[in-house]
Motif scaffolding. Structure first.
Motif, mmCIF file in Angstrom:
data_model
loop_
_atom_site.group_PDB
_atom_site.id
_atom_site.type_symbol
_atom_site.label_atom_id
_atom_site.label_comp_id
_atom_site.label_asym_id
_atom_site.label_seq_id
_atom_site.Cartn_x
_atom_site.Cartn_y
_atom_site.Cartn_z
ATOM 1 N N GLY A 229 0.793 -1.223 0.000
ATOM 2 C CA GLY A 229 0.000 0.000 0.000
ATOM 3 C C GLY A 229 0.824 1.270 0.000
ATOM 4 N N THR A 230 1.856 1.317 0.845
ATOM 5 C CA THR A 230 2.671 2.532 0.875
ATOM 6 C C THR A 230 3.474 2.666 -0.415
ATOM 7 O OG1 THR A 230 4.428 1.391 2.111
ATOM 8 C CG2 THR A 230 2.799 2.647 3.388
ATOM 9 N N ALA A 231 3.865 1.539 -1.018
ATOM 10 C CA ALA A 231 4.597 1.599 -2.290
ATOM 11 C C ALA A 231 3.710 2.129 -3.407
ATOM 12 C CB ALA A 231 5.123 0.215 -2.651
ATOM 13 N N MET A 232 2.450 1.691 -3.444
ATOM 14 C CA MET A 232 1.540 2.187 -4.478
ATOM 15 C C MET A 232 1.259 3.670 -4.282
ATOM 16 S SD MET A 232 -1.062 -1.045 -5.024
ATOM 17 C CE MET A 232 -1.599 -1.143 -3.306
ATOM 18 N N SER A 233 1.183 4.095 -3.034
ATOM 19 C CA SER A 233 0.976 5.514 -2.739
ATOM 20 C C SER A 233 2.197 6.330 -3.142
ATOM 21 C CB SER A 233 0.677 5.700 -1.247
ATOM 22 O OG SER A 233 -0.449 4.941 -0.849
ATOM 23 N N ALA A 234 3.375 5.862 -2.742
ATOM 24 C CA ALA A 234 4.613 6.559 -3.099
ATOM 25 C C ALA A 234 4.801 6.602 -4.610
ATOM 26 C CB ALA A 234 5.803 5.872 -2.430
ATOM 27 N N SER A 235 4.470 5.504 -5.283
ATOM 28 C CA SER A 235 4.619 5.450 -6.737
ATOM 29 C C SER A 235 3.684 6.435 -7.425
ATOM 30 C CB SER A 235 4.331 4.029 -7.228
ATOM 31 O OG SER A 235 5.265 3.112 -6.691
ATOM 32 N N SER A 236 2.460 6.549 -6.913
ATOM 33 C CA SER A 236 1.516 7.514 -7.482
ATOM 34 C C SER A 236 2.060 8.927 -7.348
ATOM 35 C CB SER A 236 0.163 7.406 -6.776
ATOM 36 O OG SER A 236 -0.409 6.127 -6.974
ATOM 37 N N LEU A 237 2.631 9.241 -6.199
ATOM 38 C CA LEU A 237 3.223 10.565 -5.988
ATOM 39 C C LEU A 237 4.367 10.810 -6.963
ATOM 40 C CD1 LEU A 237 3.825 13.213 -4.566
ATOM 41 C CD2 LEU A 237 4.850 11.925 -2.677
ATOM 42 N N VAL A 238 5.224 9.818 -7.151
ATOM 43 C CA VAL A 238 6.362 9.977 -8.060
ATOM 44 C C VAL A 238 5.880 10.219 -9.488
ATOM 45 C CG1 VAL A 238 8.340 8.785 -9.095
ATOM 46 C CG2 VAL A 238 7.982 8.688 -6.619
ATOM 47 N N THR A 239 4.827 9.533 -9.926
ATOM 48 C CA THR A 239 4.320 9.769 -11.289
ATOM 49 C C THR A 239 3.734 11.172 -11.419
ATOM 50 O OG1 THR A 239 2.101 8.823 -10.879
ATOM 51 C CG2 THR A 239 3.835 7.319 -11.630
ATOM 52 N N CYS A 240 3.176 11.702 -10.333
ATOM 53 C CA CYS A 240 2.693 13.087 -10.374
ATOM 54 C C CYS A 240 3.861 14.060 -10.463
ATOM 55 C CB CYS A 240 1.831 13.387 -9.149
ATOM 56 S SG CYS A 240 0.216 12.574 -9.154
ATOM 57 N N LEU A 241 4.927 13.789 -9.738
ATOM 58 C CA LEU A 241 6.102 14.660 -9.788
ATOM 59 C C LEU A 241 6.708 14.673 -11.191
ATOM 60 C CD1 LEU A 241 7.893 13.735 -6.425
ATOM 61 C CD2 LEU A 241 6.543 15.784 -6.913
ATOM 62 N N GLN A 242 6.588 13.563 -11.905
ATOM 63 C CA GLN A 242 7.131 13.487 -13.257
ATOM 64 C C GLN A 242 6.078 13.809 -14.318
ATOM 65 O OE1 GLN A 242 9.769 10.239 -14.103
ATOM 66 N NE2 GLN A 242 10.416 10.030 -11.970
ATOM 67 N N GLU A 243 4.943 14.339 -13.857
ATOM 68 C CA GLU A 243 3.873 14.845 -14.724
ATOM 69 C C GLU A 243 3.268 13.757 -15.613
ATOM 70 O OE1 GLU A 243 5.492 18.262 -16.735
ATOM 71 O OE2 GLU A 243 5.363 19.501 -14.931
ATOM 72 N N LEU A 244 3.304 12.524 -15.143
ATOM 73 C CA LEU A 244 2.601 11.442 -15.824
ATOM 74 C C LEU A 244 1.152 11.371 -15.350
ATOM 75 C CD1 LEU A 244 5.412 8.735 -15.599
ATOM 76 C CD2 LEU A 244 4.780 10.099 -17.609
ATOM 77 N N ASN A 245 0.925 11.832 -14.126
ATOM 78 C CA ASN A 245 -0.420 11.934 -13.553
ATOM 79 C C ASN A 245 -0.534 13.267 -12.837
ATOM 80 O OD1 ASN A 245 -1.699 9.299 -14.213
ATOM 81 N ND2 ASN A 245 0.023 8.481 -13.034
ATOM 82 N N ASN A 246 -1.723 13.567 -12.351
ATOM 83 C CA ASN A 246 -1.983 14.877 -11.766
ATOM 84 C C ASN A 246 -2.397 14.751 -10.306
ATOM 85 O OD1 ASN A 246 -1.653 16.267 -14.322
ATOM 86 N ND2 ASN A 246 -3.672 15.465 -14.890
#
Length: 326
Positions: A229-246
């Protein structure tokens, strides 16, 4: 001693829940670790990724402590927190609650089903830190944001963050995901090494489409898991930082155990993540445990009916991943 427990899972990341609020259990720290290694053994009659001890709290509606299958204690567990959230909310007749964890008191709440008839809870993942000293990661710099670590790979880039569990995230392509390099890197940083003295969770993330990612995680103290769970949360944040998600938008996170949703929140460069997904009970069991001889027997086991419904979500998620070439 006899222990009453429930086995449940979040995205296939499975745990044994032990209620210390309504039961008169009194475990030493050594006994908690022994129980985890004994009961979570996959070759036994139970088996799990870890044990969730649900306890009274003087500052929240309940307290969660998480012991991995190797007997180590984790500071947080997002998938486990959903199960604890459900248990505490149902026990106390609440729709939302606050759960004390090792590093923070976190908000949890019941949500509309993520999939028809799949019981769903939302949990707060925080605090978030990008300081390498908080993992810790021994590099001569303050943070690591989409950069190479030469000791680990000449090709991959990594982002390091604590949520508060330590995570090393790499966004990869399909070939890299399937290459086996994740296992090599994960074992290197979770055995004695100069970079991560306490080990680290390692996730490879494949961007599928806007609003959808796949996350595969080698979890510290456990190994490869269906989901973290924490990995999926951290991964979502990283994709937002790289502008793949918002930020402030739902990210559908696919994993080997199914699918969850994450929403990243930003407040003046401070981040938190909502993790939304199933909290599925598999069975209730009564277990007779002898810690001196390190043996146990299951005296009774009563199955819940929720798993068959969850498997429909899991099948849909797997179909989606197959269409994406994974």
């Amino acid at each position: 001693m006899q222990i009453d427990l429930i086995k449940g899972h979040g995205s296939g990341n499975d745990f044994l829940l032990i209620d210390e609020i309504t039961n008169a259990y009194s475990f030493s720290e050594g006994e908690r670790a022994k129980l985890a290694t004994l009961l979570c053994d996959r070759d036994s009659d139970l088996g799990a990724d870890g044990i969730l001890f649900i306890m009274n709290s003087d500052q929240a509606d309940g307290k969660m402590r998480v012991f991995n299958s190797d007997g180590s204690e984790a500071s947080m567990c997002g998938n486990g927190l959903r199960l604890v959230a459900r248990y505490v909310c149902e026990m106390k007749g609440l729709n939302e609650a606050t759960i004390e964890t090792m590093k923070a008191n976190l908000k949890v709440s019941e949500q509309k089903d993520i999939y028809p008839d799949v019981i769903t809870y939302q949990v707060e993942i925080s605090p978030v830190s990008f300081l390498l000293e908080d993992l810790p990661l021994k590099l001569n710099q303050a943070n690591l944001l989409n950069e190479k670590i030469s000791e680990l790979s000449q090709e991959l880039t990594f982002t390091a963050l604590a949520v508060p569990n330590p995570h090393l995230i790499s966004i990869v392509n399909t070939e890299q995901l399937q290459s086996g390099v994740q296992k090599v890197i994960s074992e290197k940083v979770n055995n004695p090494n100069q970079l991560f003295p306490d080990g680290v969770n390692v996730s490879f993330v494949k961007n599928l489409a806007e609003g959808s990612i796949y996350v595969n995680t080698f979890e510290r103290g456990v190994g490869f898991t269906n989901a973290c769970g924490t990995a999926m949360s951290a991964s979502s944040l990283v994709t937002c930082l790289q502008e793949l998600n918002n930020v402030e938008e739902i990210v559908n996170v696919y994993n080997n155990g199914g699918r969850v949703q994450c929403v990243v929140h930003e407040d003046d460069e401070n981040y938190s993540i909502d993790l939304i997904g199933n909290a599925t009970y598999m069975y209730q069991a009564y277990v007779d445990v002898d810690l001196e001889s390190e043996t146990f027997s299951v005296s009774s086991k009563e199955e819940f009916t929720e798993q068959s419904t969850y498997e429909k979500l899991q099948a849909d998620a797997q179909d989606f991943l197959k269409k994406a070439g994974l």
